[in-house]
Write an enzyme that holds these catalytic residues in place. Structure first.
Site, short mmCIF file in Angstrom:
data_model
loop_
_atom_site.label_atom_id
_atom_site.label_comp_id
_atom_site.label_asym_id
_atom_site.label_seq_id
_atom_site.Cartn_x
_atom_site.Cartn_y
_atom_site.Cartn_z
N ASN A 135 48.91 99.47 85.19
CA ASN A 135 48.47 98.54 84.15
C ASN A 135 47.04 98.85 83.74
OD1 ASN A 135 50.80 96.45 84.34
ND2 ASN A 135 50.16 96.89 86.43
N SER A 136 46.82 100.13 83.44
CA SER A 136 45.44 100.58 83.31
C SER A 136 44.81 100.15 82.00
CB SER A 136 45.38 102.09 83.46
OG SER A 136 46.20 102.68 82.48
N LYS A 137 45.54 99.41 81.17
CA LYS A 137 44.94 98.98 79.90
C LYS A 137 44.72 97.48 79.86
CE LYS A 137 46.24 102.97 77.25
NZ LYS A 137 47.15 103.59 76.31
N ASN A 138 44.63 96.89 81.04
CA ASN A 138 44.50 95.44 81.13
C ASN A 138 43.04 95.06 81.40
OD1 ASN A 138 44.28 92.95 82.75
ND2 ASN A 138 46.47 92.82 82.40
N HIS A 176 39.15 101.70 79.29
CA HIS A 176 38.67 100.83 80.36
C HIS A 176 38.15 101.63 81.54
CE1 HIS A 176 40.27 97.29 78.38
NE2 HIS A 176 41.39 97.95 78.20
#
Lengths: 356, 447
Positions: A135-138, A176
């Site tokens: 979920n590296s775009k959270n 991120h």
């Protein structure tokens, strides 16, 4: 092994059937009588959030509350992360696992609990790491990670740099991850190898604009490199080489301009800049960025030699008479060869001040 | 950079997308004119059906957006308004009621509703329910809720926003540095600055305290590339460039930015596909049709820095009746920023946008449209409400980008496809439909 198995069984049991939660009265969501954008929640999602509301409103900062936030965070429509995490592994088993973008309040409450319980923070980093991989775009996950790393201080430096490196090895432009990495460098340090890291990423993919941006960040801010002025010469050489290898690559062109930020005089007068424009123009292909930079140079007072005029002449179609003003002639060429931006070049031409 | 012959990840991904797009355009070129007309047509009925369905009920996959329900309201309602439609009175009431449940006691809107508890023992507030909150108020969802309520537009809708408490909330989100935080103890970034300033400006509660030093923060986020990043040091990015530029326009400090560099960066984000990418050397994405074309529109009204920017921008333009533009808080139009301290380009009855409007419309209609309803990022992706909202917003910007005067109707050549494709015009800084902006502006100016 047995205790892992026990915990797994424990976590798959509905909260309403777990004895340790029997004293808690779940609070259902109140959408009102006729809600809009109503979501058909899955049962486990609904139940977990009902219990979360109960402990949240009771402000219960306890180990079981910490455990509940963990379960809430792991709730996941794809259910991949939850399975693998429960097995104690970090790898995603299958495809895309979509992390709930929810739970800003869950994360926030978790931080309060961690603080109250004086919890083991390196462990927390591992937990966040497992989730972030899928979920590296959270936003929330990275914000949480920054909070934990800040608490840990310089003891977390290398772990954080390794972690972002891992995420970037999967997605080299993850916004991120880059943002987190820059925060780590500024807040915790670890600048020593950063230029090499940029170098390595650019060797892998010279079109990676994020790596160029990071390179700029390092040369302008690293306490070990002496700043932009000190780095300019070697950086210009590196960038010119990159441009010559791929003149269609916008990133080094913008970087080259950036190397002279707040120093327009040297930019206009550095022969390395004008000569790279000329070389690309003479090659007669992929020359939009070279024309664009030459136009900017002229607008700022660059005095072109006859070579430049000849190079532009050579790019002008025979039928159209070339404008005696070189900047205008460049706008005409750009308007023709860079059709997507034809209006822009017309506009630029209209804004040129007449040559004195 | 040993060899330019090796294909990198960036090049490989780019060429895959380019092939998909090229194929769409080739299919279009090869079919008979009748089919072409159909392909280039905005499928209004299907989009409406998709939008209305979502406003009622969303499937379990939307659990992921549980803390973004005001956003879903905004995306859907704004898309409906762009299509020139509105929701019926009952649905409007339900939306107002739902969003009211999201507004927390401190004025900000959370991602979902609080818990209604009737209040028996406080004499003063017997008529109103008290909500207990399980989600935190957040600037992004606050912006979405306010824009959704303005899009609904009725007095009831506008009155449901507690402006007094909203001011307190915005003050609470303001960091001593001048920038804004997304939520209590949350991250500081350019999004937070834009959403705070946009909300304050819409609600007519923007004052010196809220404005103080926010411009310095935005300025520190403009990168060497020309665009604006989310935080100082990060990479220039379309979404943040929009947010940063819009903020600077709203606080009257736009000339502090290096506008020549910013404009140059934005126009280079339009790729061979016709659509925009968000960052240099990244892939095209339909949502940037708005984020990158909106600034293009605003920028158009800033005179070139090679000319004499100071005099051009600071001199109040004399309007036809002889009053200076400074005093005329008149109807602000989407392409004329007199109300925010701009002068518009003079003399021309029409003008062209700095980007390629027709190429962008072609990309949106052929590559970002799901004929069954909804819009999307690019071919092979699926539709969603976010992309539907921002692809349509971008389409509207394109269609009206030729106009200087908001009362004029768009020139036929500005609208690609049948005339039924024409959407409602928007205010490019707030991204609400222009009529609703005027109504809200007037409403909040009165009180």
């Amino acid at each position: 092994m047995d205790s892992d198995k026990e915990q797994l069984e424990q976590e798959t049991l509905p909260l309403s059937l777990r004895p340790e939660w029997s004293d808690v009265k779940p609070i259902p969501q109140d959408d009102g009588p006729n809600p809009v954008v109503q979501i058909a929640y899955k049962q486990d999602f609904r139940e977990t959030m009902d219990y979360f509301r109960a402990i949240y409103s009771a402000k219960e900062l306890s180990p079981r509350a910490l455990q509940l936030t963990r379960e809430a965070i792991l709730l996941n429509p794809g259910n991949y992360t939850i399975k693998t995490l429960k097995k104690g592994k970090c790898v995603s088993e299958n495809g895309e696992a979509v992390m709930p973008k929810i739970f800003m309040n869950v994360w926030h409450f978790r931080r309060q609990i961690l603080e109250a319980l004086d919890a083991n923070l390196p462990e927390e980093l591992d937990f966040v790491g497992c989730i972030a991989k899928d979920n590296s775009k959270n936003y929330q996950i990275w914000h949480h990670r920054r909070w934990v790393a800040q608490k840990l201080g310089t003891s977390a430096t290398s772990k954080e740099l390794d972690f972002t490196r891992k995420i970037l090895s999967l997605d080299a432009k993850n916004y991120h991850a880059w943002s987190h990495r820059q925060w780590v460098l500024q807040a915790l340090g670890g600048w020593e190898d950063e230029l090499d890291y940029c170098q390595q990423l650019l060797e892998e993919d010279i079109y990676n604009n994020s790596a160029w941006n990071q390179r700029y960040f390092v040369i302008t801010r690293s306490p070990f490199l002496g700043g932009l002025e000190a780095m300019r010469d070697s950086e210009v050489s590196y960038t010119v080489e990159a441009i010559m290898a791929n003149p269609d690559n916008e990133s080094p062109w913008r970087y080259l301009r950036g190397l002279y930020k707040n120093n327009t005089e040297s930019w206009i007068n550095d022969p390395k800049v004008s000569s790279v424009c000329l070389k690309v123009l003479n090659a007669k292909s992929n020359h939009v960025f070279a024309l664009s930079m030459l136009l900017d140079l002229l607008c700022h007072g660059f005095q072109p030699s006859q070579d430049f005029r000849e190079a532009i002449d050579a790019l002008t179609s025979d039928s159209a008479p070339i404008d005696s003003d070189l900047a205008k002639a460049i706008c005409d060429v750009l308007q023709r060869v860079d059709m997507m931006r034809a209006n822009y070049w017309i506009w630029r031409k209209s804004k040129l001040t007449p040559v004195a | 950079m040993e060899s330019s012959s090796r294909i990198t990840v960036t090049q490989r991904e780019q060429s895959m997308v380019m092939n998909d797009v090229k194929m769409m355009y080739e299919i279009y070129a090869s079919v008979p004119p009748k089919t072409q007309r159909l392909m280039m047509e905005l499928q209004r009925d299907n989009h409406m059906e998709y939008l209305l369905r979502g406003l009622q009920q969303l499937g379990p996959s939307f659990c992921v957006l549980d803390a973004n329900r005001p956003w879903i309201c905004y995306w859907i309602l704004h898309s409906i308004a762009l299509l020139g439609q509105s929701v019926d009175a009952a649905l409007e009431d339900r939306t107002i009621d739902f969003l009211s449940r999201c507004q927390g006691p401190d004025g900000g809107y959370a991602g979902g509703p609080g818990q209604a508890r009737s209040c028996f023992f406080l004499e003063d507030c017997c008529s109103t329910a008290v909500f207990i909150f399980y989600q935190m108020p957040h600037l992004a969802t606050t912006y979405a809720a306010v824009n959704a309520l303005i899009t609904l537009g009725s007095d009831k809708s506008l009155l449901s926003i507690d402006r007094g408490k909203m001011y307190t909330f915005l003050k609470h989100m303001k960091d001593p540095s001048g920038a804004f935080r997304m939520h209590d103890e949350g991250e500081i970034d350019v999004r937070a600055c834009y959403t705070a300033i946009s909300v304050a400006s819409m609600l007519n509660i923007l004052d010196d305290d809220l404005v103080r030093n926010v411009g310095n923060y935005i300025l520190s986020c403009q990168t060497y590339e020309g665009g604006i990043a989310g935080e100082p040091g990060s990479e220039a990015h379309g979404g943040y460039t929009f947010c940063g530029l819009a903020t600077m326009i709203l606080i009257n400090e736009v000339n502090r930015l290096d506008l020549a560099a910013l404009i140059d960066w934005v126009v280079f984000r339009q790729g061979v596909e016709g659509g925009f990418q968000g960052r240099a050397n990244k892939l095209v994405d339909g949502c940037y049709s708005f984020w990158q074309s909106g600034p293009g529109e605003a920028e158009y009204h800033i005179d070139s820095p090679e000319a004499t920017p100071e005099s051009d921008i600071s001199e109040g333009k004399e309007s036809s009746d002889g009053t200076s533009s400074e005093g005329s808080q008149n109807a602000s139009c989407p392409v004329n920023f007199d109300n925010v301290g701009f002068v518009s380009s003079e003399g021309l009855a029409e003008r062209e946008p700095l980007f390629h409007g027709i190429a962008l419309q072609r990309y949106i209609l052929l590559c970002s449209q799901d004929p069954g309803g909804g819009l999307k990022d690019k071919p092979r992706k699926s539709r969603d409400y976010y992309h539907t909202c921002y692809c349509l917003s971008g389409l509207s910007v394109c269609q009206y980008s030729w106009l200087k005067d908001e009362d004029a109707s768009p020139l036929p050549r500005a609208v690609l496809g049948p005339h039924s494709n024409l959407l409602e015009p928007i205010h490019p800084i707030f991204n609400v439909v222009l009529d609703r902006y005027h109504e809200a502006h007037e409403f909040f100016s009165r009180s």
